[in-house]
Write a protein that holds these residues in place. Structure first.
Motif, mmCIF file in Angstrom:
data_model
loop_
_atom_site.group_PDB
_atom_site.id
_atom_site.type_symbol
_atom_site.label_atom_id
_atom_site.label_comp_id
_atom_site.label_asym_id
_atom_site.label_seq_id
_atom_site.Cartn_x
_atom_site.Cartn_y
_atom_site.Cartn_z
ATOM 1 N N ILE A 162 0.861 -1.234 -0.035
ATOM 2 C CA ILE A 162 0.033 0.111 0.018
ATOM 3 C C ILE A 162 0.964 1.289 -0.103
ATOM 4 N N ASP A 163 1.879 1.156 0.851
ATOM 5 C CA ASP A 163 2.632 2.473 1.060
ATOM 6 C C ASP A 163 3.569 2.790 -0.342
ATOM 7 N N TYR A 164 3.766 1.749 -1.116
ATOM 8 C CA TYR A 164 4.500 1.724 -2.236
ATOM 9 C C TYR A 164 3.502 2.553 -3.194
ATOM 10 N N CYS A 165 2.518 2.062 -3.303
ATOM 11 C CA CYS A 165 1.329 2.435 -4.379
ATOM 12 C C CYS A 165 0.870 3.914 -4.159
ATOM 13 N N GLN A 166 0.849 4.305 -2.872
ATOM 14 C CA GLN A 166 0.168 5.544 -2.293
ATOM 15 C C GLN A 166 1.456 6.646 -2.748
ATOM 16 N N GLU A 167 2.841 6.220 -2.410
ATOM 17 C CA GLU A 167 3.802 7.158 -2.824
ATOM 18 C C GLU A 167 4.171 7.358 -4.247
ATOM 19 N N ASN A 168 3.696 6.280 -4.992
ATOM 20 C CA ASN A 168 3.953 6.380 -6.452
ATOM 21 C C ASN A 168 2.550 6.763 -7.139
ATOM 22 N N ASN A 169 1.577 7.133 -6.403
ATOM 23 C CA ASN A 169 -0.033 7.346 -7.239
ATOM 24 C C ASN A 169 -0.210 6.347 -8.037
ATOM 25 N N LEU A 170 -0.033 5.179 -7.691
ATOM 26 C CA LEU A 170 -0.581 4.152 -8.197
ATOM 27 C C LEU A 170 -2.172 3.497 -7.800
ATOM 28 N N ARG A 171 -2.866 3.424 -8.751
ATOM 29 C CA ARG A 171 -4.195 2.905 -8.435
ATOM 30 C C ARG A 171 -4.000 1.698 -7.729
ATOM 31 N N TYR A 172 -4.887 1.202 -6.779
ATOM 32 C CA TYR A 172 -4.702 -0.003 -6.343
ATOM 33 C C TYR A 172 -6.094 -0.392 -5.617
ATOM 34 N N ASP A 173 -6.142 -1.820 -5.122
ATOM 35 C CA ASP A 173 -7.047 -2.053 -4.460
ATOM 36 C C ASP A 173 -6.748 -3.455 -3.705
ATOM 37 N N ILE A 174 -7.506 -3.976 -2.729
ATOM 38 C CA ILE A 174 -7.480 -5.126 -1.977
ATOM 39 C C ILE A 174 -8.542 -5.985 -2.187
ATOM 40 N N MET A 175 -8.330 -7.264 -2.269
ATOM 41 C CA MET A 175 -9.139 -8.283 -2.362
ATOM 42 C C MET A 175 -8.903 -9.377 -1.392
ATOM 43 N N LEU A 176 -9.704 -9.647 -0.374
ATOM 44 C CA LEU A 176 -9.555 -10.745 0.696
ATOM 45 C C LEU A 176 -10.482 -11.655 0.643
ATOM 46 N N ALA A 177 -10.352 -12.933 0.065
ATOM 47 C CA ALA A 177 -11.279 -14.031 0.322
ATOM 48 C C ALA A 177 -11.667 -14.319 1.669
ATOM 49 N N GLU A 178 -12.946 -14.785 1.911
ATOM 50 C CA GLU A 178 -13.412 -15.293 3.371
ATOM 51 C C GLU A 178 -12.720 -16.271 3.647
ATOM 52 N N ASP A 179 -12.506 -16.472 5.033
ATOM 53 C CA ASP A 179 -11.890 -17.629 5.653
ATOM 54 C C ASP A 179 -12.764 -18.673 5.790
ATOM 55 N N LYS A 180 -12.883 -19.413 4.775
ATOM 56 C CA LYS A 180 -13.640 -20.560 4.535
ATOM 57 C C LYS A 180 -12.768 -21.664 3.636
ATOM 58 N N ARG A 181 -13.528 -22.763 3.683
ATOM 59 C CA ARG A 181 -12.877 -24.008 3.037
ATOM 60 C C ARG A 181 -12.673 -23.789 1.618
ATOM 61 N N TYR A 182 -13.330 -23.328 0.948
ATOM 62 C CA TYR A 182 -13.446 -23.168 -0.544
ATOM 63 C C TYR A 182 -13.304 -21.629 -0.953
ATOM 64 N N PHE A 183 -12.205 -21.130 -0.217
ATOM 65 C CA PHE A 183 -12.104 -19.516 -0.612
ATOM 66 C C PHE A 183 -11.815 -19.135 -1.958
ATOM 67 N N SER A 184 -11.191 -19.926 -2.500
ATOM 68 C CA SER A 184 -10.773 -19.541 -3.927
ATOM 69 C C SER A 184 -11.956 -19.140 -4.936
#
Length: 202
Positions: A67-89
């Motif tokens: 995140i810090d690198y993206c913000q310091e270099n004005n890069l667009r970014y997002d975060i994708m977190l899967a749920e903590d479950k058996r078939y999270f993929s």
């Protein structure tokens, strides 16, 4: 929570959980920054961090570096977190499906805090006929090998397991020779490096 003081030669690898044990860790924050930097250097302009909830310990350091690198270099970014479950993929699959426009994935660089999640995401992109690394580049974290001759497929931030093992032996031998532990040097932070695979452009 601190564990009991060790009564015999002991140490911790990869994660600090006590103030009484010598600990050897990789520079996880720098690794997160390096992952974003390598994608940026290879032309990626919209980055995605992929992992599984909950994010904590070394994973949080890796995410924060990203995140810090993206913000310091004005890069667009997002975060994708899967749920903590058996078939999270399946969460990754749905995310990809929801971010395809005319067959084009809306991110061109993906970084994950583990090789496992990066590999899952890679194969799902291929399933959706997204070209890797032509259209989307992917970097994982670990670059571990099961056997020495195993070829590297996934581009990744590499932890030096060899150096980690070498220092671990040195610290254990030191403890065998003396009961005294140097409290001012309990933590050893090792540098990380980038390993080129086939999921990023050369």
């Amino acid at each position: 929570m601190n564990l009991l003081r060790p009564q015999f030669p002991s140490l911790l690898l990869r994660k600090k959980i006590s103030n009484h044990f010598p600990t050897i860790v990789s520079d996880n924050y720098a690794g997160g920054r390096l992952g974003a930097e390598q994608l940026h250097k290879r032309g990626a302009k919209k980055l995605l961090f992929v992992s599984k909830a909950p994010i904590k310990d070394v994973s949080e350091r890796r995410r924060q570096g990203f995140i810090d690198y993206c913000q310091e270099n004005n890069l667009r970014y997002d975060i994708m977190l899967a749920e903590d479950k058996r078939y999270f993929s399946s969460d990754y699959d749905h995310f990809i499906d929801n971010h395809l426009i005319n067959g084009k994935f809306q991110f061109d660089g993906v970084f994950s805090d583990t090789d496992e999640y990066a590999s899952d995401f890679w194969h799902l992109l291929v399933k959706h006929q997204v070209l890797v690394p032509k259209d989307v580049q992917i970097i994982g974290f670990d670059a571990a090998k099961i056997y020495p001759r195993q070829p590297i497929f996934l581009s990744a931030i590499r932890q030096s397991t060899e150096k980690m093992a070498e220092i671990a032996v040195q610290k254990l031998l030191t403890q065998f020779k003396s009961e005294k532990i140097d409290k001012d040097n309990l933590i050893t932070i090792l540098p990380v490096s980038y390993t080129q695979g086939i999921t990023t452009k050369s």
